[in-house]
Design an enzyme around this catalytic site. Structure first.
Site, short mmCIF file in Angstrom:
data_model
loop_
_atom_site.label_atom_id
_atom_site.label_comp_id
_atom_site.label_asym_id
_atom_site.label_seq_id
_atom_site.Cartn_x
_atom_site.Cartn_y
_atom_site.Cartn_z
N ASP A 178 33.10 21.59 72.57
CA ASP A 178 32.34 22.82 72.60
C ASP A 178 33.30 23.90 73.10
OD1 ASP A 178 28.89 23.51 73.53
OD2 ASP A 178 30.42 24.74 72.58
N TRP A 179 32.89 25.14 72.95
CA TRP A 179 33.81 26.25 73.23
C TRP A 179 34.08 26.34 74.73
CZ3 TRP A 179 33.11 25.09 68.66
CH2 TRP A 179 33.59 25.80 67.57
#
Ligand code: GLC
Length: 690
Positions: free
Chosen positions: A246-247
């Site tokens: 995920d970012w």
């Protein structure tokens, strides 16, 4: 013929060598790459180039590898574009209609190809533990079977258009409060029976192209660097696609290089050339680990044809009729009617008006964060616009909810209060309140006091506190975030053109404390209140939350904890009523074929969601009270019947055995129940499983 054989073998050999497998082509490309090129491929980038926006796989022009664009979902294609805004995840689960989920996936796939997007960052499938999680709206509710089925069809829809789907967030990302910092601690059986199934089915049956790991630690180790999660489970299930972070959810270089993570997003905070060089030189990591990452990425891109063909399909319009139609079809099936004292459907009344007011009366609400959409100009239909479009016989008036005219309200034929949340009160990176936002309870109570024909429409990602007014209002509909077509769909439902057909995809407890998971939702250890910013330092002991309810989540624990909800999983009213008859359960193909008939015994055409639950009768293994193992939705005109058959595979009667780290069958007696909800059993039969 014998003379031809050598020639045929030669031709076959050359064809075989020409038609290299995606894996072979990927391996060949990797063998030509420098270390710097490999390290370019395994992370996104932020910079000046158009593809350095944190939403691309980087290009390697020397080897003919293009930049590969990705974009968020799950409510439609976003990031630098306006696009069709579909009903959110919980809406699709609430439709209990696999085809609806598939059609939304197809629409998103078309929208992605029209824009040159190769990878869609959806679906999100994290299980609903309590109403407070800010991203419940993007996900598929509390039951692993319903979530798995919805995800499978949504993914198949997207990938049928040649676009890669990304199932997320792997795993146990069930709260937004301090999502980087709070470890989700759960036992192996609970993880496998409740939190893994949607991911596992997407891999084993949906051939999902990508998996996104979650922010949170799981039992103390961050998902993006958790080998147990990625290698011992995901890869062991046969997943050979792309594992992306995920970012900004990467924390240590050694952890990420060694865990099986392939792609660090949005940029190379840790899996970069400098760290790779340093760790290779010190022998801490091996270059073959980096090669494997590159192979997963390239092999998947090759399988989807994007090494050889453009992603953008010029033949698909960005504002696509099929997409809009699929968004409307989903919006029509998602709303769940929880109460109706007969006020609905709204009667045509040439004299009396219908007043619409509330914070969501004349806007199209969204859940906040990366799932928030930027709609195509003019495509958003609000509830007021939808009702205004009903035409003759309906006098619809919008009222300012901040300055209601209670005299007018008193005289109205009906009053619709459009309540709930929006992107600033429900969304990513924060948990929400259980109570409706400020002022709404008071508004609803006062309107209901002035006019008993009050309909409340709630826009939210899950349960809200209805206790202040539920007994005072005439009707209550959960509208979720039903997308650009939501206003049109709700108008048709409220006016009776279409019966509501959604069913709850989670247990609606009626009070947050009644939910057994609530006791385990907040942190098990107090700690200073931290925001979810990136941490430079590591904590010796993460604050953690323990999934103490175990497998008894939601409806599965009603008897176990001795609690009865206000509205159970699978509950929802229609404008008709249905009978069930003729249950037969026959052994078939190692499992059981369950057949029965549903009849519309009411006066309106409507849809019924027949649900199949099982419960073990005297099992030696502790098991959930009730487990959903099948469902079918049928639309019937009055007096019409439909025969339904659901196949129950042998695996339905198993549990996850921690000692052997595998699923084991549990022979014995089981009750097979056909139900209209988890608390409305219509037919049942006891069977013996060998
Ligand atoms: C966000 C979300 C994830 C999204 C990604 C890209 O933080 O957690 O669902 O796909 O970053 O926007």
């Amino acid at each position: 013929m014998r003379k031809l054989l050598p020639v045929l073998l030669l031709v076959a050999g050359s064809v075989a060598s020409y038609a290299q497998s995606a894996r072979e082509r990927a391996e060949e490309l990797v063998s030509k790459m420098t270390l710097e090129e490999k390290c370019t491929l395994i992370h996104g980038e932020r910079g000046d180039a158009e593809y350095e926006d944190g939403f691309h796989i980087m290009p390697i022009p020397r080897l003919g590898i293009p930049a590969i664009r990705m974009a968020d979902g799950p409510q439609g294609v976003r990031n630098k574009t306006n696009s069709t805004y579909y009903p959110c995840g919980i809406s699709l689960a609430a439709s209990w209609n696999r085809d609806v989920a598939g059609k939304v996936g197809e629409g998103i796939g078309l929208d992605a190809r029209a824009r040159g997007v190769a990878i869609m960052l959806c679906p999100g499938v994290n299980i609903y533990r309590t109403a407070l999680c800010g991203r419940n709206f993007e996900y598929y509710g509390e039951d692993p079977y319903l979530a798995s089925e919805t995800a499978l069809h949504y993914i198949s829809g997207i990938q049928s258009k040649g676009v890669m789907a990304t199932i997320k967030h792997f795993a146990l990302n069930n709260q937004e409060f301090d999502r980087h910092g709070v470890s989700s601690n759960a036992d192996e059986r609970t993880i496998n029976e409740i939190y893994f199934p949607a991911f596992r089915k997407a891999v084993e049956e949906g051939n999902v192209a990508c998996v996104m790991t979650s922010y949170n630690p799981i039992n103390g180790t961050h998902a993006s660097e958790n080998s147990w999660l990625i290698k011992d489970n995901l890869r062991a299930w046969g997943f050979d696609g792309i594992v992306m972070s995920d970012w900004t959810s990467t924390y240590s270089a050694i952890g990420c290089f060694g865990s099986g993570l392939d792609l660090e997003m949005p940029r190379g905070y840790v899996m970069n050339y400098e760290n790779a060089k340093r760790l290779l030189d010190s022998g801490v990591i091996e270059e073959s680990w980096i090669d494997e990452k590159c192979r997963h990425i390239l092999q998947t891109v090759i399988e989807y044809g994007f090494l050889d063909n453009p992603v953008k399909d010029e033949s698909i319009p960005e504002d696509c009729d099929i997409s809009r139609a699929n968004a409307l079809a989903a919006a029509l099936e998602a709303p769940v009617m929880l109460k109706n004292n007969g006020i609905l459907p709204l009667k045509k009344s040439t004299k009396k008006s219908i007043i619409v007011l509330g914070p969501n009366a004349d806007i199209v609400p969204y859940g906040g964060g990366s799932g928030r959409m930027d709609p195509i100009e003019g495509r958003n239909i609000t509830l007021f616009a939808g009702l205004s479009g009903l035409g003759k016989g309906y006098k619809v008036e919008l009222m300012d909810w901040k300055a209601p005219d209670y005299e007018k309200i008193r005289k109205a034929g009906a009053v619709i209060v459009a309540a709930g949340f929006n992107y600033d009160t429900e969304g990513e990176d924060f948990d929400r309140t259980y109570a409706l936002p400020e002022g709404q309870d008071e508004l609803i109570s006062k309107v209901a006091a002035a006019n008993s024909n009050t309909v409340v429409v709630v826009y939210s990602g899950g349960e809200v506190d209805v206790s202040p007014w539920i007994d005072k209002v005439g009707a209550l509909l959960m509208a979720w975030y039903s997308g650009q077509e939501g206003g049109t769909a709700l108008a048709r439902i409220l006016s009776g053109k279409v019966s509501p057909s959604g069913r709850l995809p989670f247990t609606f407890w009626g009070s947050i404390d009644k939910n057994p998971a609530s006791a385990n939702y907040y942190l098990s250890k107090p700690y200073e209140n931290r925001t979810s910013k990136r941490y430079s330092k590591r904590f010796s002991q993460y604050p953690f939350v323990e999934y103490g309810e175990g497998i008894f989540l939601g409806y599965r624990g009603m008897s176990h904890f001795g609690v009865e909800p206000m509205f159970p999983l699978g509950y929802g009213l229609t404008y008709s009523k249905f009978d069930y008859s003729g249950l037969s359960v026959e052994p078939s193909d190692g499992g059981f074929k369950v057949s029965f008939t549903v009849t519309n015994t009411g006066k309106a055409s409507a849809s019924e969601v027949a649900q199949l639950y099982i419960s073990a009768e005297g099992s030696s293994v502790i098991k959930a009270d009730l487990e959903l193992k099948g469902y079918e939705k049928v639309s019937l005109d009055p007096k019409k019947s439909a025969g339904i058959t659901i196949f129950l595979p042998k695996e339905a009667f198993s549990h996850y055995d921690v000692a052997s780290h595998s699923w084991v069958n549990d022979p014995g007696q089981y009750k097979i129940m056909i139900a209209a909800s988890a608390l409305d059993i219509r037919l049942s039969e006891i069977i013996t499983v060998d």
